[in-house]
Write an enzyme that holds these catalytic residues in place. Structure first.
Site, mmCIF file in Angstrom:
data_model
loop_
_atom_site.group_PDB
_atom_site.id
_atom_site.type_symbol
_atom_site.label_atom_id
_atom_site.label_comp_id
_atom_site.label_asym_id
_atom_site.label_seq_id
_atom_site.Cartn_x
_atom_site.Cartn_y
_atom_site.Cartn_z
ATOM 1 N N ASP A 13 56.295 40.194 50.583
ATOM 2 C CA ASP A 13 56.455 40.454 49.147
ATOM 3 C C ASP A 13 57.911 40.850 48.913
ATOM 4 O OD1 ASP A 13 54.402 42.135 46.707
ATOM 5 O OD2 ASP A 13 56.500 41.572 46.560
ATOM 6 N N ASP A 108 56.928 35.398 44.532
ATOM 7 C CA ASP A 108 57.609 36.231 45.527
ATOM 8 C C ASP A 108 56.671 36.716 46.615
ATOM 9 O OD1 ASP A 108 56.159 38.297 44.254
ATOM 10 O OD2 ASP A 108 57.760 39.720 44.720
ATOM 11 N N GLU A 109 55.534 36.067 46.765
ATOM 12 C CA GLU A 109 54.516 36.645 47.644
ATOM 13 C C GLU A 109 53.743 35.568 48.393
ATOM 14 O OE1 GLU A 109 51.933 39.061 45.253
ATOM 15 O OE2 GLU A 109 50.548 39.347 46.924
HETATM 16 P P1 TTP Z 1 55.886 42.220 42.123
HETATM 17 O O1 TTP Z 1 55.966 41.766 43.547
HETATM 18 O O2 TTP Z 1 54.644 42.919 41.711
HETATM 19 O O3 TTP Z 1 57.087 43.199 41.772
HETATM 20 P P2 TTP Z 1 58.583 43.175 42.263
HETATM 21 O O4 TTP Z 1 58.823 42.107 43.280
HETATM 22 O O5 TTP Z 1 59.470 43.115 41.086
HETATM 23 O O6 TTP Z 1 58.771 44.610 42.891
HETATM 24 P P3 TTP Z 1 58.176 45.166 44.278
HETATM 25 O O7 TTP Z 1 59.366 45.540 45.088
HETATM 26 O O8 TTP Z 1 57.341 46.336 43.887
HETATM 27 O O9 TTP Z 1 57.367 44.068 44.916
HETATM 28 O O10 TTP Z 1 56.086 40.988 41.172
HETATM 29 C C1 TTP Z 1 57.001 39.949 41.432
HETATM 30 C C2 TTP Z 1 57.676 39.498 40.160
HETATM 31 O O11 TTP Z 1 56.691 39.095 39.225
HETATM 32 C C3 TTP Z 1 58.469 40.581 39.500
HETATM 33 O O12 TTP Z 1 59.804 40.620 39.962
HETATM 34 C C4 TTP Z 1 58.372 40.239 38.050
HETATM 35 C C5 TTP Z 1 57.078 39.497 37.907
HETATM 36 N N1 TTP Z 1 56.036 40.352 37.271
HETATM 37 C C6 TTP Z 1 55.856 40.277 35.897
HETATM 38 O O13 TTP Z 1 56.533 39.518 35.219
HETATM 39 N N2 TTP Z 1 54.907 41.078 35.306
HETATM 40 C C7 TTP Z 1 54.132 41.943 36.021
HETATM 41 O O14 TTP Z 1 53.284 42.651 35.451
HETATM 42 C C8 TTP Z 1 54.317 41.994 37.451
HETATM 43 C C9 TTP Z 1 53.499 42.946 38.281
HETATM 44 C C10 TTP Z 1 55.289 41.188 38.017
HETATM 45 MG MG MG Z 2 57.501 41.869 44.916
#
Ligand code: TTP
Ligand code: MG
Length: 405
Positions: A13, A108-109
């Site tokens: 992630d 991103d996952e």
């Molecule tokens: P996430 O992996 O949940 O968040 P992140 O990568 O920004 O941060 P973390 O380090 O905690 O993993 O989500 C990936 C991307 O998806 C994030 O950059 C933006 C988008 N996203 C949204 O647009 N709305 C949301 O509610 C979430 C959870 C994510």
């Molecule tokens: Mg993330």
């Protein structure tokens, strides 16, 4: 029991994904609180924010107004979705260079299944380090990686040491030790509503849940049983690798008696198809990532156009993407068949995430639609498919009623 009760699974992630890309491209943003989403003064929510902004309590899906109240001095930027999709595409090349057993969950996952008779957790740790290094070197970004003996252990592990983390949950005992005193909401599948329901029964922690496992399982539906199994360290879900999930698809199409260029008619059909496909996805409790449009023209030539978005089973998203694909086609000849299909499935629910829906102002709306879809699912379970129609669907039905197929 599964074929491999103990697998070796990596969950990757990316850290603060959209924000990290913006910081990479604009080094003056480094170390600053950065919020990606709606702009202050607009309607909408936070997509994500840098870790510096998280210190002020800002979170994904928070109303932008609240974010601004918490950190008026932060830097606010709109997301550049197409660009993030390109970065995601490059990352996926790295992730798939070790095995084809990779399931993409979101931009991103991903899960990577490294299970094989020669694989050990030590070797998996080496691979995880190498992936993190390559992501940093080739893309200038950081990833957190979790390694687990099943999917939920891997996912939980990737959250353990964020950002830039690496954490291993090698077996059931390690899993139980880690999560037993955490709130039930830490379990995959246990969203806000499930957690509230459990809380009402006096179940707050994983320990409370496991203490009452037997009596709960006796009357539990599919969803609660899965939560209990996962909490108990027995997550038997297999990965759905990209190539397999691509091969399977659900679709619907119609050939008309008279060829047509009538856009209202074609769009109305897409509306009805989208509703049917969303129903099927809900019925199978899966989400689709790829939406494909098929057209056959008067001269029997055929085209298909596809788009991949974050997992969805929202009829409105399927419809919008279908119409976008249709609008990009040059209708030089009348159409004799139009079809819409979905593929590239996942069981994972990923909050509010669809490309068409990612404009932050629309995320609020997206959440409301998600609630509506959930209500529809409940109603359909009771009363059957087709009992309920939205106003837009009724209109679409009217538009296609007099046509012959
Ligand atoms: P996430 O992996 O949940 O968040 P992140 O990568 O920004 O941060 P973390 O380090 O905690 O993993 O989500 C990936 C991307 O998806 C994030 O950059 C933006 C988008 N996203 C949204 O647009 N709305 C949301 O509610 C979430 C959870 C994510
Ligand atoms: Mg993330």
């Amino acid at each position: 029991m599964t074929k491999h009760p103990n697998k070796i699974i990596l969950h990757i992630d990316m850290d603060a994904f959209y924000a990290a890309i913006e910081v990479r491209d604009n080094p003056e943003l480094k170390g600053k609180p950065l919020v990606i989403g709606a702009l202050p003064g607009q309607r909408g929510v936070v997509s994500t924010c840098s870790y510096e902004a998280r210190k002020f309590g800002i979170r994904s899906a928070m109303n932008i107004k609240e974010a601004y109240q918490r950190a008026p001095h932060a830097i606010y930027m709109k997301p550049r979705m197409e660009y993030y999709a390109q970065v995601s595409h490059e990352l996926r090349k790295i992730w798939t260079s070790y095995t084809d057993q990779v399931e993409f969950i979101a931009f991103d996952e991903a899960y990577i299944d490294l299970t094989s008779k020669d694989m050990t957790f030590d070797t998996a740790i080496d691979i995880a380090r190498e992936i993190k290094n390559r992501v940093r070197r080739e893309q200038g970004l950081t990833a957190s990686v979790g390694i687990g003996y099943n999917k939920s252990a891997a996912k939980t592990a990737s959250e353990e040491n964020k950002p830039d983390g690496l954490f291993v949950i090698p077996n059931r005992q390690a899993w139980l030790n880690l999560v037993v005193d955490r709130p039930v909401s830490c379990i995959y599948g246990c969203g806000r509503k499930s957690a509230e329901r459990l809380n009402q029964m006096g179940i707050f922690t994983v320990r409370d849940l496991l203490d009452r496992k037997d009596s709960l399982l006796a009357g539990a539906g599919k969803h609660l049983s899965q939560i209990i199994q996962i909490a108990d360290g027995r997550d038997d879900r297999e990965l759905v690798p990209y190539h397999e999930s691509q091969a399977k698809s659900i679709g619907t199409e119609r050939t008309f008696q008279e060829d047509t260029k009538d856009l209202v008619f074609l769009q109305s059909l897409l509306r009805l198809y989208a509703s049917e496909l969303a129903h099927k996805l809900r019925e199978d409790d899966i989400y689709a990532r790829t939406i494909s449009l098929k057209l056959t023209f008067q001269d029997m030539s055929q085209i298909t156009r596809s788009i991949t978005v974050d997992p969805t089973r929202d009829s409105q998203v399927l419809y919008k993407q279908g119409v976008d694909l249709l609008n990009k086609v040059n209708l030089r000849l009348p159409v004799r068949l139009i079809g819409l299909s979905v593929s590239n499935f996942t069981e994972e629910f990923y909050q509010q995430m669809t490309l068409g829906d990612l404009i932050p102002e629309k995320q609020e709306q997206g959440q409301r639609r998600q609630d509506l879809e959930n209500t529809l699912t409940e109603l359909e379970k009771k009363f059957g498919l087709g009992t309920f129609r939205t106003a837009a669907e009724l209109e679409a039905e009217k538009n296609v009623r007099d046509k012959k197929f």
